[in-house]
Write an enzyme that holds these catalytic residues in place. Structure first.
Site, PDB file in Angstrom:
ATOM      1  N   TYR A 197      -0.105   9.061 -27.659  1.00  0.00           N
ATOM      2  CA  TYR A 197      -0.062   8.118 -28.773  1.00  0.00           C
ATOM      3  C   TYR A 197       1.310   8.182 -29.432  1.00  0.00           C
ATOM      4  CZ  TYR A 197      -1.256   5.888 -33.250  1.00  0.00           C
ATOM      5  OH  TYR A 197      -1.299   5.072 -34.353  1.00  0.00           O
ATOM      6  N   ASP A 218       8.474  12.699 -28.096  1.00  0.00           N
ATOM      7  CA  ASP A 218       7.790  12.362 -29.340  1.00  0.00           C
ATOM      8  C   ASP A 218       7.222  13.666 -29.904  1.00  0.00           C
ATOM      9  OD1 ASP A 218       6.196  11.630 -31.408  1.00  0.00           O
ATOM     10  OD2 ASP A 218       5.105  10.060 -30.332  1.00  0.00           O
ATOM     11  N   LYS A 245       5.118  13.699 -39.673  1.00  0.00           N
ATOM     12  CA  LYS A 245       4.138  14.692 -40.115  1.00  0.00           C
ATOM     13  C   LYS A 245       4.761  15.872 -40.869  1.00  0.00           C
ATOM     14  CE  LYS A 245       0.631  12.784 -37.257  1.00  0.00           C
ATOM     15  NZ  LYS A 245       0.596  12.221 -35.944  1.00  0.00           N
TER      16      LYS A 245
HETATM   17  C1  LIG Z   1       0.908  10.698 -35.663  1.00  0.00           C
HETATM   18  C2  LIG Z   1       1.732  10.386 -34.486  1.00  0.00           C
HETATM   19  C3  LIG Z   1       2.527   9.231 -34.423  1.00  0.00           C
HETATM   20  C4  LIG Z   1       2.460   8.147 -35.454  1.00  0.00           C
HETATM   21  O1  LIG Z   1       2.877   8.577 -36.699  1.00  0.00           O
HETATM   22  P1  LIG Z   1       2.446   7.731 -38.013  1.00  0.00           P
HETATM   23  O2  LIG Z   1       3.206   8.389 -39.112  1.00  0.00           O
HETATM   24  O3  LIG Z   1       0.959   7.867 -38.114  1.00  0.00           O
HETATM   25  O4  LIG Z   1       2.859   6.313 -37.784  1.00  0.00           O
HETATM   26  C5  LIG Z   1       3.372   9.078 -33.351  1.00  0.00           C
HETATM   27  N1  LIG Z   1       3.431  10.005 -32.372  1.00  0.00           N
HETATM   28  C6  LIG Z   1       2.679  11.117 -32.394  1.00  0.00           C
HETATM   29  C7  LIG Z   1       2.802  12.107 -31.291  1.00  0.00           C
HETATM   30  C8  LIG Z   1       1.799  11.341 -33.440  1.00  0.00           C
HETATM   31  O5  LIG Z   1       1.028  12.437 -33.422  1.00  0.00           O
END
Ligand SMILES: *Cc1c(COP(=O)(O)O)cnc(C)c1O
Length: 440
Positions: free
Chosen positions: A145, A240, A268
């Site tokens: 994701y 990511d 995060k």
């Molecule tokens: C949470 C997450 C996102 C998206 O971040 P948001 O701040 O919710 O838009 C993208 N990549 C990874 C791996 C994530 O865990």
């Protein structure tokens, strides 16, 4: 414990105001059943719901709350920042300090750009990769994701895995026409794709530990082979690390593996719970971003003063020696203890962790990819989730999400979680054996 009277009332009101009563789909209890709890406050390792019941929190706002909630030193700097004004739309000194703090942990972030969400970070990193290569195809992995940008909503994890949506309505076919999806941890399919289309690929974006389908680490050599292929074919490698950055280790998976990505996305933990994310990497790539270069990307609230104050203090507190060792040890013992207690009741459970990130699956065989994760027993997870909630333990309301331990979680909290799990696993075993004898 089912939602209390105040949560129930708030949820029925919220359902008239918001789709499904929530402002992000993973907050609903759709995949485990029941109504979500409304949270009124949080401190350290605990949440309190609107009915003033306390829970040990293993969601941690889905990752940011690594120090525990409302750490007094963080609260103090955010209050002080608020006194100085909420947002100026002009550069501030704290942006420099936060960027430097990130660079110390991740030298690959030669230059970076702050944004407000992980979605924006990933979307912008891909735009930059496409610009720098003059190619349009991008590669992602099934179940990974990267936020909700159109082009990335092909076989994505998180809420999409939970809801079993193969794709997302409203995304035009053209938006994902250049998105190629590979199974994770399959070296042969990776090599084949590069052989056939390597010269047309702009980038590969990967969660170096797949955290939006639980917790799946790369098989040995996988990330190394990916790095090698990207270099050979001139493809931008994007890690990511929105979830893993400052979570599995201070320097994320790039520090644990020694693999240097071309670009990296963060979110995060680096905002400490306020909206802040970043993308960055090799200087010659980042210099293509406006106003220096032709790749446009902007944000009214990017580098917001409250968020940078919060993120900076969070990262400073995380720089204390030994912090990640404590976190990793506590998380490891949590997972081991849960698995042992499930096995004692003949329930299949496997689990894994790195730093303060973990997941368990109701499945005995190891989970190597999205398809394996989907083979786990989702109904067992729902019983486990509701059982633990009734014992005052707040887990992700989905079988396909990572869990998070914070530095505020004590051994006593973990022991309480074990006691809860013993009761829950025993009752799951009792109901499964009465179910099988009823069928006889
Ligand atoms: C949470 C997450 C996102 C998206 O971040 P948001 O701040 O919710 O838009 C993208 N990549 C990874 C791996 C994530 O865990």
């Amino acid at each position: 414990m089912a939602a209390g009277i105040n949560s129930k009332h708030l949820f029925s009101e919220a359902k008239r105001l918001f789709p499904g009563g929530v402002n992000s789909p993973v907050r609903a209890f759709k995949s485990v059943g029941g109504d979500p709890l409304f949270i009124s406050r949080a401190k350290g390792a605990y949440l309190w719901d609107a009915d003033d019941r306390r829970y040990t929190d293993y969601v941690g706002s889905w990752g940011p709350a690594i120090l525990g909630h409302a750490h007094p030193e963080v609260v103090a700097v955010v209050q002080a920042a608020a006194e100085r004004g909420f947002s100026f739309g002009a550069p501030t000194a704290n942006e420099n300090l936060l960027a430097q703090e990130i660079q110390k942990a991740m030298p690959a972030m030669e230059k970076l750009r702050f944004v407000s969400s992980g979605t924006e970070a990933c979307m912008s990193a891909i735009r930059l990769a496409r610009a720098s290569t003059s190619r349009s195809k991008i590669v992602k992995f099934a179940g990974h994701y990267h936020g909700h940008a159109d082009m990335l909503l092909a076989q994505a994890g998180s809420g999409l895995a939970t809801l079993s949506l193969p794709d997302c309505a409203g995304v035009p076919a053209a938006a994902v026409a250049d998105t190629l999806v590979l199974p994770f941890n399959d070296v042969a399919s990776l090599e084949q794709l590069f052989k056939e289309q390597g010269e047309q690929l702009a980038c590969v974006i990967i969660e170096p530990i797949a955290g939006n389908v639980g917790f799946i680490r790369p098989v040995p050599g996988y990330l190394e082979e990916l790095r090698r292929l990207c270099t050979q074919y001139g493809v931008v490698l994007i890690f990511d690390e929105v979830m893993t950055g400052f979570r599995v280790a201070r320097g994320g998976m790039q520090a644990l593996t020694g693999i240097v990505p071309d670009l990296c996305t963060l979110g995060k933990v680096i905002g400490g719970g306020l909206p802040l994310a970043a993308y960055g990497g090799r200087q010659e790539l980042m210099d293509l971003v406006a106003p220096l270069g032709p790749v446009y990307q902007a944000g009214t609230l990017s580098g917001n003063p409250l968020a940078t104050a919060c993120g900076l203090k969070t990262l400073q507190l995380l720089a204390e020696p030994g912090v990640y060792e404590v976190l990793a040890q506590r998380t490891r013992s949590l997972v081991r203890g849960l698995v042992a207690r499930a096995h004692a009741q003949d329930l299949p459970l496997s689990g894994d962790s790195e730093g303060g990130m973990f997941a368990v699956y109701f499945r005995s065989e190891p989970v190597l990819n999205f398809a394996d994760a989907q083979q786990s027993q989702v109904l067992s997870y729902a019983s486990y989730f509701h059982g633990m909630l009734s014992q005052g333990v707040y887990l992700a309301p989905s079988a396909f999400e990572a869990g998070f331990v914070s530095l505020a979680h004590t051994d006593a909290d973990v022991q309480h979680t074990f006691a809860a799990a013993e009761a829950v696993f025993a009752s799951m075993r009792a109901s499964s054996s009465s179910f099988s004898s009823a069928r006889k």
